[in-house]
Scaffold this motif. Sequence first.
Motif, short mmCIF file in Angstrom:
data_model
loop_
_atom_site.label_atom_id
_atom_site.label_comp_id
_atom_site.label_asym_id
_atom_site.label_seq_id
_atom_site.Cartn_x
_atom_site.Cartn_y
_atom_site.Cartn_z
N ARG A 217 0.81 -1.22 0.00
CA ARG A 217 0.00 0.00 0.00
C ARG A 217 0.85 1.27 0.00
NH1 ARG A 217 -5.12 -1.52 4.00
NH2 ARG A 217 -5.71 -3.44 2.89
N GLN A 218 2.03 1.15 -0.60
CA GLN A 218 2.87 2.33 -0.79
C GLN A 218 2.50 3.04 -2.08
OE1 GLN A 218 6.68 0.40 -0.72
NE2 GLN A 218 6.86 0.46 1.52
N LEU A 219 1.86 2.31 -2.99
CA LEU A 219 1.31 2.87 -4.23
C LEU A 219 -0.14 2.42 -4.34
CD1 LEU A 219 4.08 2.35 -6.96
CD2 LEU A 219 3.30 4.53 -6.02
N SER A 220 -0.98 3.28 -4.87
CA SER A 220 -2.37 2.91 -5.09
C SER A 220 -2.51 2.24 -6.46
CB SER A 220 -3.27 4.15 -5.05
OG SER A 220 -2.99 5.00 -6.15
N ALA A 221 -3.60 1.51 -6.64
CA ALA A 221 -3.88 0.89 -7.94
C ALA A 221 -3.98 1.96 -9.02
CB ALA A 221 -5.17 0.07 -7.87
N MET A 222 -4.53 3.11 -8.66
CA MET A 222 -4.66 4.21 -9.63
C MET A 222 -3.29 4.71 -10.06
SD MET A 222 -6.47 7.97 -9.22
CE MET A 222 -8.11 7.24 -8.97
N ALA A 223 -2.38 4.87 -9.12
CA ALA A 223 -1.04 5.37 -9.44
C ALA A 223 -0.28 4.40 -10.33
CB ALA A 223 -0.26 5.63 -8.16
N VAL A 224 -0.36 3.12 -10.00
CA VAL A 224 0.31 2.11 -10.83
C VAL A 224 -0.31 2.07 -12.23
CG1 VAL A 224 0.85 -0.34 -11.09
CG2 VAL A 224 0.94 0.72 -8.82
N ALA A 225 -1.62 2.11 -12.30
CA ALA A 225 -2.32 2.08 -13.59
C ALA A 225 -1.91 3.25 -14.47
CB ALA A 225 -3.82 2.07 -13.37
N GLU A 226 -1.81 4.42 -13.88
CA GLU A 226 -1.42 5.61 -14.64
C GLU A 226 -0.02 5.46 -15.22
OE1 GLU A 226 -1.86 8.96 -12.07
OE2 GLU A 226 -4.05 9.05 -12.29
N SER A 227 0.89 4.87 -14.45
CA SER A 227 2.27 4.71 -14.93
C SER A 227 2.39 3.61 -15.97
CB SER A 227 3.21 4.43 -13.76
OG SER A 227 2.98 3.13 -13.22
N TRP A 228 1.41 2.71 -16.03
CA TRP A 228 1.46 1.59 -16.97
C TRP A 228 0.72 1.86 -18.29
CZ3 TRP A 228 0.41 -3.64 -13.98
CH2 TRP A 228 1.47 -3.86 -13.07
N GLN A 229 0.00 2.94 -18.39
CA GLN A 229 -0.91 3.12 -19.52
C GLN A 229 -0.22 3.01 -20.88
OE1 GLN A 229 -4.34 5.96 -19.46
NE2 GLN A 229 -3.39 6.67 -17.56
N GLU A 230 0.98 3.57 -21.00
CA GLU A 230 1.68 3.57 -22.29
C GLU A 230 2.19 2.19 -22.67
OE1 GLU A 230 1.71 6.18 -24.34
OE2 GLU A 230 0.42 7.12 -22.83
N ASP A 231 2.24 1.29 -21.72
CA ASP A 231 2.76 -0.06 -21.97
C ASP A 231 1.80 -1.10 -21.42
OD1 ASP A 231 4.67 -1.65 -23.12
OD2 ASP A 231 6.09 -1.52 -21.48
N LEU A 281 -6.84 -0.89 -16.28
CA LEU A 281 -5.72 -1.38 -15.48
C LEU A 281 -5.98 -1.24 -13.99
CD1 LEU A 281 -2.72 0.06 -17.54
CD2 LEU A 281 -3.26 -2.35 -17.24
N GLN A 282 -6.60 -0.15 -13.62
CA GLN A 282 -6.90 0.06 -12.20
C GLN A 282 -7.80 -1.05 -11.67
OE1 GLN A 282 -8.51 3.94 -11.28
NE2 GLN A 282 -9.04 3.38 -9.19
N GLY A 283 -8.84 -1.38 -12.43
CA GLY A 283 -9.74 -2.45 -12.00
C GLY A 283 -9.03 -3.78 -11.92
N LEU A 284 -8.15 -4.05 -12.88
CA LEU A 284 -7.41 -5.32 -12.88
C LEU A 284 -6.45 -5.39 -11.69
CD1 LEU A 284 -7.11 -7.85 -14.75
CD2 LEU A 284 -5.07 -6.75 -15.68
#
Length: 304
Positions: A217-231, A281-284
């Motif tokens: 819980r150092q990163l939220s699902a939203m934060a990770v999803a945002e960083s992954w969008q391009e890939d 991605l956030q939902g996944l």
Amino acid sequence: MYPWLEDALAQLASRAVQQTLHHGLLICGGPQTGKRALAQALSGVLLCQRPDGNGPCGACQGCQLFSAQSHPDAHTIESEKQIGVDAIRDAINKLSGTAQLSGNKVLTIVDADTMTESAANALLKTLEEPTSKTYLLLLCSAPQRLPATILSRCERFTVTLPSSEQALAFLAQQGVSCDAATLRFFNDSPLAVLAADRDKQRFPADLFNDLRQLQARQLSAMAVAESWQEDAERMVHWIQRMVVDGLNTSASDETLLTFYRQCTQAIERIRQSGTNKGLLLQGLLIALAEGPLHALLKEDNLAG
């Protein structure tokens, strides 16, 4: 030439010099196996004016023009989508006359398995009745997509990936740090690893770092999803590979099976235009964190 293809090139080059090479060569292999490099090297042998058992001489006019990518008898067809009939007809017209340097003529068709039906039909006559000293090199990842009429008129040559030891040695020579576990996430292709390193793309270690922070819980699902969008597609594929590894040790795990199907559906949606990749991605990632994430990180040897 890539080390794992040296023997293949030597075999084909020897046949080219002895004039026993089939005029229609179907070079098959998965993505990033090196098949295009093999075709390029073979073309160099075919267009050399003084080839020998070791390959092209490197000094004749043919070699110099080929090295400068300006050889008048070397032709290539490739397309980001499908290969259409006009491109095939144009290439056939270029092959119909005598070679400008009075030697061989070579046509390389990249991703030949993307030819439309009309394009394949247009190529068929040239495969059946090639003009003198004409060679067609068809590169493909999915030969089953080609019509049987094309397959039956070509000699198939399969390009395979190197062993893990060969791949890792090659990458070390290129100055790329990699281990067997990381290589596996790139479908065992050292060229895929090399491309990712060159283009500063994500590596599996980045994936696991993000997932560990998600778990803590150092990163939220939203934060990770945002960083992954391009890939997005690559990252979901890698998560799915983690799931497959988990299923190999626990094939009856319904949680893993369900999440595997979720990944498959996510990839299909990512490929559709208009999809909100961030939201998908956030939902996944939420489903992953609430489900099999802890077990997958614990099992995988990249998780640390």
